[in-house]
Design a protein around this motif. Structure first.
Motif, PDB file in Angstrom:
ATOM      1  N   GLY A  36       0.712  -1.156   0.016  1.00 20.80           N
ATOM      2  CA  GLY A  36      -0.021  -0.104   0.081  1.00 20.80           C
ATOM      3  C   GLY A  36       0.828   1.413  -0.018  1.00 20.80           C
ATOM      4  O   GLY A  36       0.319   2.225  -0.302  1.00 20.80           O
ATOM      5  N   THR A  37       2.242   1.145  -0.051  1.00 20.50           N
ATOM      6  CA  THR A  37       3.060   2.191   0.064  1.00 20.50           C
ATOM      7  C   THR A  37       4.153   1.659  -0.837  1.00 20.50           C
ATOM      8  O   THR A  37       4.665   0.644  -0.883  1.00 20.50           O
ATOM      9  N   VAL A  38       4.746   2.685  -1.680  1.00 19.30           N
ATOM     10  CA  VAL A  38       5.684   2.634  -2.765  1.00 19.30           C
ATOM     11  C   VAL A  38       6.591   3.763  -2.659  1.00 19.30           C
ATOM     12  O   VAL A  38       6.143   4.923  -2.444  1.00 19.30           O
ATOM     13  N   GLU A  39       7.885   3.485  -2.634  1.00 16.41           N
ATOM     14  CA  GLU A  39       8.892   4.401  -2.758  1.00 16.41           C
ATOM     15  C   GLU A  39       9.356   4.785  -4.365  1.00 16.41           C
ATOM     16  O   GLU A  39       9.661   3.588  -4.773  1.00 16.41           O
ATOM     17  N   LEU A  40       9.447   5.881  -4.665  1.00 13.70           N
ATOM     18  CA  LEU A  40       9.630   6.157  -6.120  1.00 13.70           C
ATOM     19  C   LEU A  40      10.986   7.246  -6.056  1.00 13.70           C
ATOM     20  O   LEU A  40      10.888   8.276  -5.483  1.00 13.70           O
ATOM     21  N   GLU A  41      12.034   7.128  -6.753  1.00 14.41           N
ATOM     22  CA  GLU A  41      13.190   7.861  -6.738  1.00 14.41           C
ATOM     23  C   GLU A  41      12.707   8.867  -7.972  1.00 14.41           C
ATOM     24  O   GLU A  41      12.224   8.684  -9.042  1.00 14.41           O
ATOM     25  N   ALA A  42      13.154  10.297  -7.505  1.00 12.87           N
ATOM     26  CA  ALA A  42      12.694  11.379  -8.175  1.00 12.87           C
ATOM     27  C   ALA A  42      13.113  11.143  -9.498  1.00 12.87           C
ATOM     28  O   ALA A  42      14.349  10.852  -9.633  1.00 12.87           O
ATOM     29  N   LYS A  96     -10.111   2.250  -2.412  1.00 13.60           N
ATOM     30  CA  LYS A  96      -8.747   1.636  -2.068  1.00 13.60           C
ATOM     31  C   LYS A  96      -7.471   2.779  -2.469  1.00 13.60           C
ATOM     32  O   LYS A  96      -7.670   3.573  -3.739  1.00 13.60           O
ATOM     33  N   ILE A  97      -6.510   3.120  -1.729  1.00 15.98           N
ATOM     34  CA  ILE A  97      -5.284   3.935  -1.867  1.00 15.98           C
ATOM     35  C   ILE A  97      -4.163   3.348  -1.807  1.00 15.98           C
ATOM     36  O   ILE A  97      -4.029   2.372  -0.928  1.00 15.98           O
ATOM     37  N   ARG A  98      -3.185   3.936  -2.582  1.00 17.03           N
ATOM     38  CA  ARG A  98      -1.684   3.458  -2.613  1.00 17.03           C
ATOM     39  C   ARG A  98      -1.091   4.836  -2.349  1.00 17.03           C
ATOM     40  O   ARG A  98      -1.175   5.710  -2.954  1.00 17.03           O
ATOM     41  N   THR A  99      -0.170   4.886  -1.321  1.00 12.63           N
ATOM     42  CA  THR A  99       0.529   6.081  -1.236  1.00 12.63           C
ATOM     43  C   THR A  99       2.043   5.988  -1.909  1.00 12.63           C
ATOM     44  O   THR A  99       2.554   4.863  -1.642  1.00 12.63           O
ATOM     45  N   VAL A 100       2.292   7.028  -2.619  1.00  9.78           N
ATOM     46  CA  VAL A 100       3.619   6.764  -3.522  1.00  9.78           C
ATOM     47  C   VAL A 100       4.376   7.919  -2.839  1.00  9.78           C
ATOM     48  O   VAL A 100       3.760   9.191  -2.877  1.00  9.78           O
ATOM     49  N   THR A 101       5.388   7.792  -2.369  1.00  3.67           N
ATOM     50  CA  THR A 101       6.655   8.615  -1.705  1.00  3.67           C
ATOM     51  C   THR A 101       7.665   8.858  -2.930  1.00  3.67           C
ATOM     52  O   THR A 101       8.283   7.879  -3.021  1.00  3.67           O
ATOM     53  N   VAL A 102       7.712  10.099  -3.296  1.00  5.31           N
ATOM     54  CA  VAL A 102       8.815  10.300  -4.325  1.00  5.31           C
ATOM     55  C   VAL A 102       9.655  10.937  -3.412  1.00  5.31           C
ATOM     56  O   VAL A 102       9.732  11.944  -2.422  1.00  5.31           O
ATOM     57  N   VAL A 103      11.087  10.352  -3.520  1.00  5.95           N
ATOM     58  CA  VAL A 103      12.284  10.752  -2.614  1.00  5.95           C
ATOM     59  C   VAL A 103      13.412  11.132  -3.695  1.00  5.95           C
ATOM     60  O   VAL A 103      13.568  10.589  -4.942  1.00  5.95           O
ATOM     61  N   ASP A 104      14.229  11.888  -3.099  1.00  4.44           N
ATOM     62  CA  ASP A 104      15.456  12.241  -3.964  1.00  4.44           C
ATOM     63  C   ASP A 104      16.683  11.714  -3.254  1.00  4.44           C
ATOM     64  O   ASP A 104      17.302  12.544  -2.229  1.00  4.44           O
TER      65      ASP A 104
END
Length: 184
Positions: A36-42, A96-104
């Motif tokens: 339900g949570t995903v990390e995405l590189e900028a 339903k939701i999924r949180t996508v966290t964009v990180v640098d």
């Protein structure tokens, strides 16, 4: 449904009927594929993991509506992807939701303008060609010059260093230029 009865003498009782309505009032259920949570590189593109929907009555639900339009893969932060579906009886699933966290976590890249090694004639003004940097979040620009100051009136070798850190604190790999002042 009809109910009827006759007594032993053959006298029929008044017929009674009951109307039974069969309806589907159960909402479909959405299950996310993956976390339900995903990390995405900028700077990288978001790859949807998908979801499945099940229903107690409808076996052929229409496709799930997935909305990932809020994701900005260049700006670090949290973004929400939503998943919705309705069955043939218009029962709306709980979204339903999924949180996508964009990180640098990626440092800028420095590119040297010109050669990494230069022979410069003594007594003439030295102008450095510089270097540029590029970063998925911060864009691009000129790298910061550090290290030796080239004294064109003094023979010898000088190391000019170029550096850059992005707004997230990621430091680029330092790039250098060797400038040799000689009297030819």
């Amino acid at each position: 449904v009809r109910y009827s009865k006759s007594d032993s003498a053959g006298n029929a009782a008044t017929e009674v009927t009951r109307l039974v309505t069969v309806s589907d009032n159960t909402k479909p259920v959405i299950t996310l594929n993956g976390s339900g949570t995903v990390e995405l590189e900028a700077g990288e593109n978001y790859t949807e993991l998908g979801a499945i929907a099940t229903d107690t009555f409808d076996q052929n639900l229409p496709g799930i509506t997935i909305d990932s339009s809020a994701i900005n893969n260049i700006v670090p932060g949290d973004y929400v992807v939503t998943y919705n579906v309705s069955d043939a009886s218009n029962n709306q699933a709980i979204t339903k939701i999924r949180t996508v966290t964009v990180v640098d976590n990626t440092a800028p890249v420095i590119t040297l303008n010109g050669s990494a090694s230069i022979v410069h004639e003594a007594g003439t003004a030295y102008t450095d060609l510089g270097a540029t940097w590029e970063d998925a979040v911060d864009g691009s620009g000129d790298a910061v010059i550090e290290g030796d100051t080239v004294d064109s009136n003094t023979l010898g070798s000088y190391t000019v260093r170029y550096s850059k850190s992005d707004s997230a604190g990621n430091a680029a790999t330092e790039v250098t230029r060797l400038v040799t002042v000689s009297d030819n």
